[in-house]
Motif scaffolding. Structure first.
Motif, mmCIF file in Angstrom:
data_model
loop_
_atom_site.group_PDB
_atom_site.id
_atom_site.type_symbol
_atom_site.label_atom_id
_atom_site.label_comp_id
_atom_site.label_asym_id
_atom_site.label_seq_id
_atom_site.Cartn_x
_atom_site.Cartn_y
_atom_site.Cartn_z
ATOM 1 N N THR A 1 -2.861 10.748 1.168
ATOM 2 C CA THR A 1 -3.393 12.253 0.902
ATOM 3 C C THR A 1 -3.987 12.074 -0.398
ATOM 4 O OG1 THR A 1 -2.888 14.699 0.382
ATOM 5 C CG2 THR A 1 -0.950 13.040 0.437
ATOM 6 N N ARG B 1 -12.720 9.909 12.579
ATOM 7 C CA ARG B 1 -13.250 8.620 11.880
ATOM 8 C C ARG B 1 -12.673 7.368 12.466
ATOM 9 N NH1 ARG B 1 -15.750 10.828 6.441
ATOM 10 N NH2 ARG B 1 -16.180 8.695 5.852
ATOM 11 N N THR C 1 -12.241 4.529 -0.387
ATOM 12 C CA THR C 1 -11.195 4.616 0.813
ATOM 13 C C THR C 1 -11.609 3.584 1.776
ATOM 14 O OG1 THR C 1 -10.079 6.738 0.101
ATOM 15 C CG2 THR C 1 -9.783 5.734 2.352
ATOM 16 N N SER C 2 -12.724 3.798 2.441
ATOM 17 C CA SER C 2 -13.287 2.843 3.390
ATOM 18 C C SER C 2 -13.962 1.619 2.782
ATOM 19 C CB SER C 2 -14.401 3.747 4.420
ATOM 20 O OG SER C 2 -15.549 3.801 3.511
ATOM 21 N N ILE D 1 -5.911 11.018 4.022
ATOM 22 C CA ILE D 1 -6.306 9.747 4.571
ATOM 23 C C ILE D 1 -5.610 9.445 5.935
ATOM 24 C CG2 ILE D 1 -6.135 7.285 4.029
ATOM 25 C CD1 ILE D 1 -6.835 8.415 1.020
ATOM 26 N N MET E 1 -8.743 2.208 6.658
ATOM 27 C CA MET E 1 -8.460 3.560 6.315
ATOM 28 C C MET E 1 -9.812 4.473 6.146
ATOM 29 S SD MET E 1 -5.897 3.883 2.840
ATOM 30 C CE MET E 1 -6.873 2.423 1.884
ATOM 31 N N GLN E 2 -9.571 5.570 6.531
ATOM 32 C CA GLN E 2 -10.753 6.625 6.532
ATOM 33 C C GLN E 2 -10.262 7.787 5.798
ATOM 34 O OE1 GLN E 2 -13.849 6.297 7.523
ATOM 35 N NE2 GLN E 2 -13.494 4.494 8.430
ATOM 36 N N ARG E 3 -11.113 8.419 5.034
ATOM 37 C CA ARG E 3 -10.676 9.586 4.050
ATOM 38 C C ARG E 3 -11.994 10.693 4.688
ATOM 39 N NH1 ARG E 3 -14.111 11.721 0.506
ATOM 40 N NH2 ARG E 3 -15.335 9.947 1.428
#
Lengths: 459, 482
Positions: free
Chosen positions: A166, A241, B398-399, A202, A209-211
């Motif tokens: 987060t 996502r 992040t990605s 996240i 990882m996706q945010r």
């Protein structure tokens, strides 16, 4: 989680009463204008503001930052005939105000004669300043602010096991006033407040990882979304996502989800703003009266909308704002002009010194995002854009995007590491529908937008 | 350095009679039990800008801003308040607000501050606003504009901007360190629009650094920016639509180093890595680039836009190796994140102003030179894109996905640079892109000194640089689908 309570109050961080602050703005304005008069200027104008508030962020249930904001500023423009100079300061002391006006005067002695410079036409100044319901100050205490931010984050974290990290939940609340006054005796004061709840989290780990984030922003805190709802929406947006891949390279229709669709309105506003037009740095130079969109498109400015993000009864030069059409039946009906650019173009100010006021693209579809996806059938839904690949001179457009492939009117799979490209002139003409899911958080108001064809590059 | 502290105290403390004891007392007041670290950041900034368009120097702006930011850190918590009045009562007021994140009660201790000395300033502590007379500033704009117009009749608009900043800062920390800096910063930019057969295109160029405005008059620099801007606009008048899809990309030297800033730089900032939100989190010691790639963040280059004698937390500027022969070596750190991660501060603690919190930020980020001749690199590509100048870029840390958009680019066909192309946005994946670097040139250049980096709403001046490099595959976001 247990040591979050703040037991000690900041002893001396009391807000100064609003009325006192406003009286001070008026006093400083008065003193700056009279100093300008003493210097022998032919005209002068001042813009002042003050604001105060708090921003908190809670991460993993713990307070991450608590910021106390208290800001003020004075900007002065002086004119000696058609020469002008501008100066600004954050210091409201008598000496600083005199020095600020002096600095503007010094600059004005070296700038060149410009027959188009000067105060706004007095005929156009605002006479009525209705209450637009923009001021609902909230003296939120730190504990309450922290609690709201924590609830918001917690809702995202507990929504699904796949939420792995987060950036936290946040609450910010600010209020203040802005004053514009000039040497013709005009002055206008506006009070505003802004409150927002936000969350960013996240999902996934490592390379996957996706945010994503969500927020709500309101003039009146009672209209804010529940913090839990903001957190849940954040989680929903992230989870969808996961497992994104490159979509390949193709031409296809594109739906811009409402929160990013407003960027298209922003490109339009930039291209029909006075400064870009008289400098010929706009792809829409000399396009008044031409068909920019298909006939069903209406774009209008709603400056007097109660409680909205961009509402104002006068602009940055005191000119009365106007409720009017910008694009009518697809045809460009009006530019966005301040006094200077209006004179350069041989026109009249449209009350847009400092920007637009609730520029609104009217919905054309019978529904929201789902209706647009159904209409598109196969194509790309864009939910986030990055980068600066928009050339205002030519209209060339190529930006980084995140989103979803849409098949048979339904979201099929998440995609990333792609660009969407075209030319804004073509994209405007290819605008096929506007959803009813209007994003009202910003000064640019639109629902999701369907553009008939763009180039998608993604592997 | 002691001289810098004296200079800073004169402009920051003297006007209201603040003395060192006030600082000690304020820090003592913040350091209640539970607070690990605190700092005070005093700042006095004067900013001046002049602009020309439509042949007229029609506006100028002068701004004075001053204030003090007070920060208290307790574990991962930060309390922050600031005041635009640098007075004893305002300091104590802000201190009371900042330390409320901790639970301890007030005490009446004091923190002894000691001056940090022995540092060599990386730039002269001069006032750049005073390095040219007002008439000379206006003449500089006018002459630059006239030259641009004379270069080609197709030039229909010239915009020139000149800006200077005189920034004086003083940092006092709860560990007793006190340091100061006087930072000049100037910038000149030229944008032109050229028109031919009803088609308009733009070109822009500029430069600057930490010195006086007179620098632009030396070595024909202002004129060179005008020539570069005009040349770029004319090239773009001939440009055709860029292709869409994956292909080999050769980036020219200098400003294209924005690739490094976006693709890896942000992802290597300590805050994101402490929180585990970066695509590079936990990857120190791993291969993140080809063996030919060594990338540094160097805040110690004299007079550069991104350089800092001390960072905004009083730490000396440093040259940090981020990636060495392809292996990730170190993150960029500020005080708080270094402490929480058990790493060393790297002189990357920066803030936009006293009214903003510091965080890890880049300084001058660049790739060291390799072995290849730039001509050899271009000749190695059968079909691809050669991009030599860029507008700007952005990254999702992040990605790891990043984009940057070219303002001047060409096709490479059969090893030769051919037609100019427009609308070139490049998109890639940060942890992957440098592993595809197959050739690094011997022509390292730094940019001309115009970069501004935005993070969480805060802007700071930065530099980038690189030699010519070949990336075997990158997604090119044009409109022409083949």
């Amino acid at each position: 989680m247990n040591d979050l309570t703040v037991r000690e109050r900041p002893e001396a961080w009391h807000p100064v009463p609003a009325d006192d602050q406003e009286r001070r703005l008026l006093d400083v304005a008065e003193s700056a204008l009279s100093e300008a008069g003493r210097m022998g200027t032919s005209a002068a104008e001042v813009s002042l503001s003050h604001s105060s508030g708090i921003s908190v962020n809670v991460r993993n249930g713990e307070v991450e930052t608590v910021e106390h904001n208290r800001d003020k500023s004075l900007g002065v423009t002086v004119y000696f005939g058609h020469r002008s100079g501008h100066a600004s300061t954050t210091d409201f002391s008598r000496d600083a105000v005199v020095a600020c006006v002096g600095a503007a005067g010094r600059i004005a002695r070296y700038t060149e004669e410009d027959p188009f410079s000067g105060l706004a036409d007095p005929e156009l100044l605002a006479r009525e300043m209705p209450d637009l319901d923009l001021y609902h100050p909230w003296e939120v205490d730190m504990d309450t602010a922290i609690d709201i931010a924590r609830r918001c984050e917690q809702a995202a974290l507990s929504a699904d096991d796949r939420i792995s990290n987060t950036e936290g939940g946040g609450l910010s609340s600010h209020h203040g006033a802005a004053l514009y006054a000039n040497s013709t005796g005009f002055h206008g004061l506006s009070r505003t407040s802004n409150h927002s709840i936000s969350c960013c989290a996240i999902a996934g780990s490592g390379d996957a990882m996706q945010r994503d984030y969500w927020y709500d922003k309101q003039r009146d805190r009672r209209k804010l979304m529940d913090p839990e709802a903001v957190g849940e929406e954040t989680a929903r947006r992230i989870l969808r996502r996961l497992d994104a891949r490159q979509p390949g390279t193709m031409s296809c229709p594109v739906v811009f989800e409402a929160p990013v669709a407003s960027s298209l309105l922003s490109h339009l506003a930039g291209a029909i703003s006075g400064a870009a037009l008289y400098r010929k740095t706009s792809f829409l130079t000399d396009s008044l009266g031409t068909e920019l969109f298909r006939p069903f498109v209406r774009i209008h400015e709603q400056p007097l909308l109660p409680g909205a993000a961009g509402s104002a009864s006068f602009d940055g030069e005191g000119v009365a704002t106007r409720t009017r059409d910008i694009v009518r039946e697809g045809v460009l009906d009006s530019y966005l002009l301040d006094s200077y650019s209006a004179r350069k173009l041989g026109m009249e100010s449209t009350g847009n010194a400092g920007g637009v006021h609730n520029l609104t693209l009217e919905s054309t579809a019978g529904g929201g995002l789902e209706a647009l996806l159904a209409q598109m059938n196969h194509g790309l839904l864009v939910t986030e854009l990055i980068g600066f690949g928009v050339n205002q001179v030519t209209g060339d457009y190529s930006r980084g995007a995140f989103g979803f492939l849409v098949e048979g009117g339904e979201i099929a799979s998440p995609v990333q590491e792609m660009t969407i490209a075209g030319n804004l002139r073509d994209m405007f003409l290819a605008l096929e529908a506007v959803g009813s899911d209007t994003d009202t958080r910003r000064n640019l108001r639109t629902g999701s937008i369907l553009i008939g064809n763009m180039t998608v590059a993604g592997g | 350095m002691t001289e810098l502290i004296q200079l800073a105290q004169q402009s920051l403390w003297q006007p209201t009679g603040l003395v060192e004891q006030d600082i000690s007392r304020t820090l003592g007041r913040i350091m209640v039990p539970g607070v690990d670290y605190a700092d005070l950041y005093f700042q006095y900034t004067r900013h001046e800008s002049w602009s020309l368009d439509e042949g007229t120097v029609k506006s100028g702006n002068y701004n004075i801003d001053q204030g003090v930011g007070v920060r208290a850190v307790a574990g991962e918590k930060t309390g922050f308040a600031y005041s635009d009045e640098i007075t004893g009562p305002a300091l104590l007021d802000a201190a009371g607000a900042a330390r409320a994140i901790a639970t301890g009660s007030s005490r009446s201790g004091a923190v002894a501050v000691r001056r940090k000395d022995g540092l060599t300033p990386l730039y002269q502590p001069l006032d750049p606003l005073d390095t040219l007379t007002e008439s000379a500033k206006v003449d500089l704009l006018r002459n630059t504009e006239q030259l641009a117009r004379e270069l080609d009749p197709r030039v229909i608009q010239v915009m020139v901007g000149l800006a200077g900043v005189h920034d004086t800062v003083l940092v006092a920390r709860s560990d007793g360190v006190m340091a100061a800096d006087v930072r000049p910063l100037v910038r000149l930019s030229v944008t032109v629009v050229a028109e031919q057969d009803g088609r308009r295109e733009r070109g822009s160029a500029g430069g600057g650094g930490r010195f006086g405005m007179d620098w632009f008059l030396e070595a024909d620099r202002a004129a060179e920016y005008a020539r570069m801007a005009v040349r770029q606009a004319l090239v773009n008048l001939e440009a055709r639509d860029a292709p869409a899809g994956d292909m080999a990309v050769v980036l020219g030297p200098g400003w294209p180093g924005i690739l490094l800033h976006e693709a890896i730089g942000h992802g290597l900032e300590g805050d994101f890595n402490r929180k585990g939100t970066s695509a590079f989190s936990g990857r120190i010691g791993e291969r993140v680039a080809s063996e030919q790639c060594t990338v540094v963040d160097d805040g110690t280059i004299p007079d550069r836009r991104g350089s800092m004698t001390i960072d905004d937390e009083g730490e000396p500027g440093q040259n940090t190796v981020l990636i060495e022969n392809g292996i990730l070596k170190e993150y960029m750190q500020d005080q708080m994140n270094a402490r929480l991660m058990g790493m060393r501060p790297t002189g990357n603690g920066r803030r936009e102003s006293y009214a903003h919190l510091p965080m890890p930020r880049m300084t001058n980020t660049y790739m060291l030179a390799g072995e290849h001749d730039p001509g050899e690199i271009i000749a190695s590509v059968d079909k691809g894109v050669y991009a030599v100048n860029f507008d700007g870029g952005q990254v999702d840390i992040t990605s790891g996905k990043f984009v940057f958009s070219a303002s001047e680019a060409y096709l490479i066909e059969n090893g030769r640079v051919t037609s100019p192309i427009k609308g070139v946005t490049l998109i890639g994946n940060g942890p992957e892109v440098l592993t595809r670097v197959s050739m690094v040139g011997n022509d390292l250049e730094l940019d001309t000194g115009v970069g501004t980096c935005g993070k969480e709403g805060q802007s700071v001046p930065v530099g980038v640089g690189q030699p010519t490099m070949r990336i075997d595959r990158l997604t090119v976001g044009g409109v022409a689908v083949s």
